[in-house]
Design a protein around this motif. Structure first.
Motif, PDB file in Angstrom:
ATOM      1  N   LEU A   1      -2.680 -17.447   7.148  1.00 52.64           N
ATOM      2  CA  LEU A   1      -3.058 -17.347   8.565  1.00 52.64           C
ATOM      3  C   LEU A   1      -4.222 -18.277   8.874  1.00 52.64           C
ATOM      4  O   LEU A   1      -4.220 -18.978   9.886  1.00 52.64           O
ATOM      5  CB  LEU A   1      -3.476 -15.907   8.895  1.00 52.64           C
TER       6      LEU A   1
ATOM      7  N   GLN B   1      -4.339  -6.370  12.646  1.00 54.69           N
ATOM      8  CA  GLN B   1      -3.614  -7.426  13.354  1.00 54.69           C
ATOM      9  C   GLN B   1      -2.346  -7.708  12.563  1.00 54.69           C
ATOM     10  O   GLN B   1      -2.419  -7.884  11.347  1.00 54.69           O
ATOM     11  CB  GLN B   1      -4.517  -8.666  13.397  1.00 54.69           C
ATOM     12  N   ASP B   2      -1.241  -7.749  13.246  1.00 53.77           N
ATOM     13  CA  ASP B   2       0.035  -7.897  12.545  1.00 53.77           C
ATOM     14  C   ASP B   2       0.365  -9.376  12.334  1.00 53.77           C
ATOM     15  O   ASP B   2       0.657 -10.099  13.278  1.00 53.77           O
ATOM     16  CB  ASP B   2       1.137  -7.215  13.370  1.00 53.77           C
ATOM     17  N   ALA B   3       0.328  -9.787  11.081  1.00 54.77           N
ATOM     18  CA  ALA B   3       0.558 -11.206  10.762  1.00 54.77           C
ATOM     19  C   ALA B   3       1.988 -11.624  11.058  1.00 54.77           C
ATOM     20  O   ALA B   3       2.288 -12.808  11.130  1.00 54.77           O
ATOM     21  CB  ALA B   3       0.244 -11.457   9.300  1.00 54.77           C
ATOM     22  N   PHE B   4       2.867 -10.640  11.204  1.00 58.87           N
ATOM     23  CA  PHE B   4       4.282 -10.995  11.351  1.00 58.87           C
ATOM     24  C   PHE B   4       4.791 -10.894  12.785  1.00 58.87           C
ATOM     25  O   PHE B   4       5.974 -11.012  13.047  1.00 58.87           O
ATOM     26  CB  PHE B   4       5.134 -10.152  10.393  1.00 58.87           C
TER      27      PHE B   4
ATOM     28  N   PRO C   1      -8.570  -7.346  -4.664  1.00 65.59           N
ATOM     29  CA  PRO C   1      -7.656  -7.047  -5.761  1.00 65.59           C
ATOM     30  C   PRO C   1      -6.248  -7.528  -5.449  1.00 65.59           C
ATOM     31  O   PRO C   1      -5.932  -7.830  -4.295  1.00 65.59           O
ATOM     32  CB  PRO C   1      -7.712  -5.527  -5.859  1.00 65.59           C
ATOM     33  N   PHE C   2      -5.432  -7.571  -6.438  1.00 62.17           N
ATOM     34  CA  PHE C   2      -4.055  -8.009  -6.293  1.00 62.17           C
ATOM     35  C   PHE C   2      -3.337  -7.139  -5.243  1.00 62.17           C
ATOM     36  O   PHE C   2      -3.500  -5.928  -5.228  1.00 62.17           O
ATOM     37  CB  PHE C   2      -3.345  -7.898  -7.652  1.00 62.17           C
TER      38      PHE C   2
ATOM     39  N   TYR D   1      -3.888  -3.968   7.813  1.00 62.83           N
ATOM     40  CA  TYR D   1      -4.059  -5.404   7.581  1.00 62.83           C
ATOM     41  C   TYR D   1      -4.644  -6.095   8.797  1.00 62.83           C
ATOM     42  O   TYR D   1      -4.327  -5.710   9.903  1.00 62.83           O
ATOM     43  CB  TYR D   1      -2.708  -6.045   7.245  1.00 62.83           C
ATOM     44  N   PRO D   2      -5.413  -7.151   8.629  1.00 61.49           N
ATOM     45  CA  PRO D   2      -5.930  -7.666   7.373  1.00 61.49           C
ATOM     46  C   PRO D   2      -6.875  -6.654   6.735  1.00 61.49           C
ATOM     47  O   PRO D   2      -7.660  -6.019   7.448  1.00 61.49           O
ATOM     48  CB  PRO D   2      -6.677  -8.933   7.778  1.00 61.49           C
TER      49      PRO D   2
ATOM     50  N   GLY E   1      -3.628  -8.622   0.160  1.00 59.21           N
ATOM     51  CA  GLY E   1      -3.298  -9.468   1.304  1.00 59.21           C
ATOM     52  C   GLY E   1      -4.012 -10.804   1.329  1.00 59.21           C
ATOM     53  O   GLY E   1      -4.137 -11.414   2.387  1.00 59.21           O
ATOM     54  N   LYS E   2      -4.439 -11.291   0.181  1.00 57.43           N
ATOM     55  CA  LYS E   2      -5.145 -12.583   0.127  1.00 57.43           C
ATOM     56  C   LYS E   2      -4.236 -13.741   0.543  1.00 57.43           C
ATOM     57  O   LYS E   2      -4.634 -14.615   1.291  1.00 57.43           O
ATOM     58  CB  LYS E   2      -5.633 -12.861  -1.298  1.00 57.43           C
ATOM     59  N   THR E   3      -3.017 -13.702   0.038  1.00 56.03           N
ATOM     60  CA  THR E   3      -2.105 -14.818   0.304  1.00 56.03           C
ATOM     61  C   THR E   3      -1.764 -14.899   1.787  1.00 56.03           C
ATOM     62  O   THR E   3      -1.796 -15.975   2.389  1.00 56.03           O
ATOM     63  CB  THR E   3      -0.824 -14.653  -0.537  1.00 56.03           C
TER      64      THR E   3
ATOM     65  N   ARG F   1      -2.017   0.180   4.618  1.00 57.87           N
ATOM     66  CA  ARG F   1      -1.401  -0.906   5.376  1.00 57.87           C
ATOM     67  C   ARG F   1      -2.224  -1.272   6.622  1.00 57.87           C
ATOM     68  O   ARG F   1      -1.678  -1.578   7.688  1.00 57.87           O
ATOM     69  CB  ARG F   1       0.056  -0.582   5.742  1.00 57.87           C
TER      70      ARG F   1
HETATM   71  P1  ADP Z   1      -2.149 -10.714  -2.500  1.00 56.20           P
HETATM   72  O1  ADP Z   1      -1.992 -12.196  -2.320  1.00 56.20           O
HETATM   73  O2  ADP Z   1      -3.548 -10.266  -2.302  1.00 56.20           O
HETATM   74  O3  ADP Z   1      -1.569 -10.213  -3.767  1.00 56.20           O
HETATM   75  P2  ADP Z   1      -0.320 -10.609  -0.252  1.00 56.20           P
HETATM   76  O4  ADP Z   1      -1.043 -11.515   0.661  1.00 56.20           O
HETATM   77  O5  ADP Z   1       0.884 -11.149  -0.931  1.00 56.20           O
HETATM   78  O6  ADP Z   1      -1.309 -10.003  -1.333  1.00 56.20           O
HETATM   79  O7  ADP Z   1       0.048  -9.304   0.602  1.00 56.20           O
HETATM   80  C1  ADP Z   1       0.862  -8.274   0.100  1.00 56.20           C
HETATM   81  C2  ADP Z   1       1.719  -7.706   1.219  1.00 56.20           C
HETATM   82  O8  ADP Z   1       0.906  -7.076   2.203  1.00 56.20           O
HETATM   83  C3  ADP Z   1       2.510  -8.747   1.997  1.00 56.20           C
HETATM   84  O9  ADP Z   1       3.745  -9.011   1.443  1.00 56.20           O
HETATM   85  C4  ADP Z   1       2.640  -8.132   3.381  1.00 56.20           C
HETATM   86  O10 ADP Z   1       3.747  -7.274   3.445  1.00 56.20           O
HETATM   87  C5  ADP Z   1       1.422  -7.283   3.520  1.00 56.20           C
HETATM   88  N1  ADP Z   1       0.390  -7.923   4.363  1.00 56.20           N
HETATM   89  C6  ADP Z   1      -0.700  -8.565   3.939  1.00 56.20           C
HETATM   90  N2  ADP Z   1      -1.435  -9.027   4.970  1.00 56.20           N
HETATM   91  C7  ADP Z   1      -0.800  -8.659   6.092  1.00 56.20           C
HETATM   92  C8  ADP Z   1      -1.061  -8.821   7.500  1.00 56.20           C
HETATM   93  N3  ADP Z   1      -2.161  -9.463   7.950  1.00 56.20           N
HETATM   94  N4  ADP Z   1      -0.176  -8.280   8.363  1.00 56.20           N
HETATM   95  C9  ADP Z   1       0.907  -7.628   7.933  1.00 56.20           C
HETATM   96  N5  ADP Z   1       1.204  -7.456   6.642  1.00 56.20           N
HETATM   97  C10 ADP Z   1       0.386  -7.940   5.715  1.00 56.20           C
END
Ligand code: ADP
Length: 624
Positions: A296, A552-555, A285-286, A474-475, A289-291, A472
């Motif tokens: 990654l 896992q922390d993407a940041f 869903p929106f 993530y992933p 965290g797809k983007t 939160r």
């Molecule tokens: P979608 O594309 O599904 O709408 P996003 O990829 O933009 O969602 O993710 C929404 C928010 O979630 C990001 O701005 C970020 O803060 C957080 N997030 C998503 N994936 C991760 C990750 N692997 N690690 C840390 N934060 C994440």
């Protein structure tokens, strides 16, 4: 700029006229030839609608359209641009070609629309509003490339054989014999030097030359008196898998994918592997965290070439992709854009172009695979692609299937993913094309037709969960919902690389998660008091695994990407810590203990393996 001046000039060879217009579907009336027969037209042929009403700048527009349906004397075509101002009686010109892309050096780093129009070139010449009916070459025809022959005069070659190479950035780009050339030809002339992609670099004399039946016309391959002139650029119809002729002639082979695509994302590599040359889908869903996940995967996966097809997302998101992406540092050096091609269509662009964009992306990926490279195609989102197909099908008044998607949705989705795979090219080099598609089901409902069709087509399912994203975690790939059918296929690699007990250890960890799920459900009803200390510890164990391994922390620079050797070490460490758990007096003591080791392990995740901190945190994990 020469790409722009490549716009064509000259008259129109009229063989049909517009009979009716309905949104982007135009019915054309075929004209009669001298014998009184209708001019022939073939399904999927590309035609140009040439409106008599001129554009504001007095240009003659050539609106690209593809033949979808042919009847006696008429055909329905889908136009890839707005049909505003198209009138009954407007001339239609046949190209004799199918919807094709240009292939050659200069593709990497480009941002295209679904029809391979280079967006930056157009933007620099015409501002950001794409003028209609512009014919722009997808490859810069003025740039020179240093061509080095790899065959000599007299050599016998066939479609897909390497004639020579040019250096495209860090890649050795193979200039291959036009794929349509089946049978053998002899190299009669070949030259070394710096040339544009349209310069003839070699001549071949046909020995047993037959043209592939799939191709209506062969660009980049002009045969006169059986002499074939080859330049560094060739064309391929996007709806036909590029390796088809080489596989048919047996010079290339399809191989079994048996090596994982390492993404450096623990949840994927350890639990739900995707094979190199395999397929995966990421529905979510929106906001799940797809983007971030796609970013990654694009950045850290062990592939050479990345192709991103952004089809039909909102314009804002696409702009985000194309502005952020080029600046992302590549872990392999340089910027990510050096080895990436982006194809983007916003939802404001015509649906037909959106539908075509995935095929364009696939063909470009197949081209690099045919050179022996590992290519990764990320399609975001295939739901928008399917919706484009639904709109077109609706306009053609086809019988609708579930939720008004066409009845052939399933087979179309399957046909897309079937273009992934491992190919051994004519020279024996192995190339792969891995395809990962995101799906954006409305309301996160995985039961809807596009998600269901995709799940039947792919072999790895990375389901994102709104619940995990909300926490939160993530992933947000749900470890209890997701699956990989590659586990057996790639197990040989894992066992060889990580040890005999690898699968056992992964299964054990997955079992903790399943056990804990039942306990957690129980606790939701009865509270912590309702479960035994032993069950409570099982629950804590799974929570620990989730927090320190699955998440896992993407940041964070270190945690964002975990190489497979470190994933193995981490899993081993987690299991050792769990095997040496002390006896707890009560739940509070257990909870306290787990809190401490979770903190330590997280710090470990953030530390480089070579840092002194890493050793310190590791030692503390075992101090009681
Ligand atoms: P979608 O594309 O599904 O709408 P996003 O990829 O933009 O969602 O993710 C929404 C928010 O979630 C990001 O701005 C970020 O803060 C957080 N997030 C998503 N994936 C991760 C990750 N692997 N690690 C840390 N934060 C994440």
């Amino acid at each position: 700029m020469s790409q722009l001046s490549a716009s064509r000039t000259g008259g129109i060879d009229v063989r049909a006229t517009v009979k009716g217009v309905r949104d982007d579907i135009v019915t054309i009336q075929l004209l009669l030839d001298e014998q009184g027969d209708f001019y022939p037209i073939i399904k999927n042929e590309l035609v140009h609608i040439c409106p008599q009403r001129r554009a504001d700048d007095e240009r003659q527009e050539y609106l690209k359209a593809e033949v979808l349906r042919v009847r006696l004397g008429e055909a329905d075509v889908q136009v890839f641009e707005s049909t505003r101002g198209v009138a009954v009686g407007d001339p239609v010109e046949q190209t004799g070609d199918m919807l094709s892309v240009l292939l050659g050096p200069g593709l990497l780093g480009q941002v295209y629309d679904g029809l391979q129009n280079p967006l930056e070139v157009i933007a620099s010449g015409h501002g950001y509003f794409l003028p209609r009916g512009l014919d722009v070459s997808g490859i810069d025809t003025s740039k020179k490339w240093a061509f080095q022959p790899r065959v000599s005069v007299g050599a016998r070659v066939s479609g897909g054989d390497c004639l020579g190479v040019v250096q495209e950035g860090r890649f050795t780009h193979q200039i291959m014999v036009p794929f349509q050339l089946s049978g053998e030809a002899e190299v009669s002339w070949i030259q070394e030097g710096s040339f544009t992609v349209t310069t003839v670099v070699a001549r071949l004399r046909s020995v047993s030359h037959r043209r592939n039946a799939n191709s209506l016309q062969t660009d980049g391959l002009s045969a006169q008196d059986d002499v074939i002139e080859v330049s560094m650029m060739q064309r391929w119809p996007v709806r036909i898998p590029l390796s088809t002729p080489m596989l048919k002639s047996g010079r290339s082979q399809r191989c079994y994918p048996n090596v994982p695509l390492l993404t450096s994302i623990r949840l994927v590599d350890t639990f739900f592997p995707v094979a190199k040359g395999g397929t995966a889908c990421i529905p979510g869903p929106f906001g799940a965290g797809k983007t971030v996940l796609q970013g990654l995967i694009a950045r850290f996966s062990d592939v050479d070439i990345v192709i991103i097809v952004a089809c039909g997302e909102r314009a804002g998101e696409v702009v985000e992709t194309i502005t952020e992406f080029p600046n992302m540092p590549d872990p392999k050096g340089g910027t990510l854009m050096d080895r990436t091609i982006i194809i983007c269509n916003t939802s404001s662009m015509p649906v037909a172009a959106r539908e075509a964009s995935i095929y364009t992306g696939l063909t470009l990926a197949e081209y690099y695979r045919q050179m022996g490279y590992n290519a990764l195609l990320i399609a975001d989102s295939t739901s928008r692609w399917a919706q484009a197909m639904r709109e077109t099908s609706g306009r053609l008044e086809e019988i609708p299937g579930e939720e008004a998607f066409p009845a052939y949705l399933d087979s179309s989705v399957r046909a897309l993913y079937e273009r992934a795979g491992v190919i051994q090219n004519n020279a024996g080099q192995q190339g792969t094309l891995t395809m990962i598609g995101t799906v954006s089901p409305a309301g996160g409902n995985f039961e809807e037709p596009v998600t269901q069709s995709t799940l039947r087509a792919v072999k790895t399912f990375l389901g994102l969960s709104a619940d995990r994203a909300y926490k939160r975690a993530y992933p947000a790939i749900d470890p209890l919902l997701s699956w990989s059918r590659y586990t057996d296929q790639v197990s040989g690699w894992y066992i060889y690389t990580l040890g005999d007990d690898w699968l056992l250890r992964v299964n054990e960890a997955q079992q903790w998660l399943r056990d804990a799920q039942a306990i957690e459900q129980m606790m939701q009803v009865t509270g912590e008091e309702g479960v035994t200390l032993e069950d409570y510890c099982t629950f804590l164990k799974a929570k620990f695994l989730d927090e320190v391994f699955l998440q896992q922390d993407a940041f964070d620079t270190v945690d964002a990407s975990t190489p497979m050797s470190r994933q193995n070490e981490q899993l081993r460490l987690i299991q050792r810590v769990m095997d040496s758990l002390p006896a707890f007096d009560d739940k509070a003591a257990a909870q306290h203990y787990f809190m401490r080791i979770t903190g330590l392990f997280k710090n470990l995740n953030y530390s480089a393996e070579t840092s002194p901190d890493y050793a310190t945190f590791k030692a503390q994990l075992f101090s009681k």
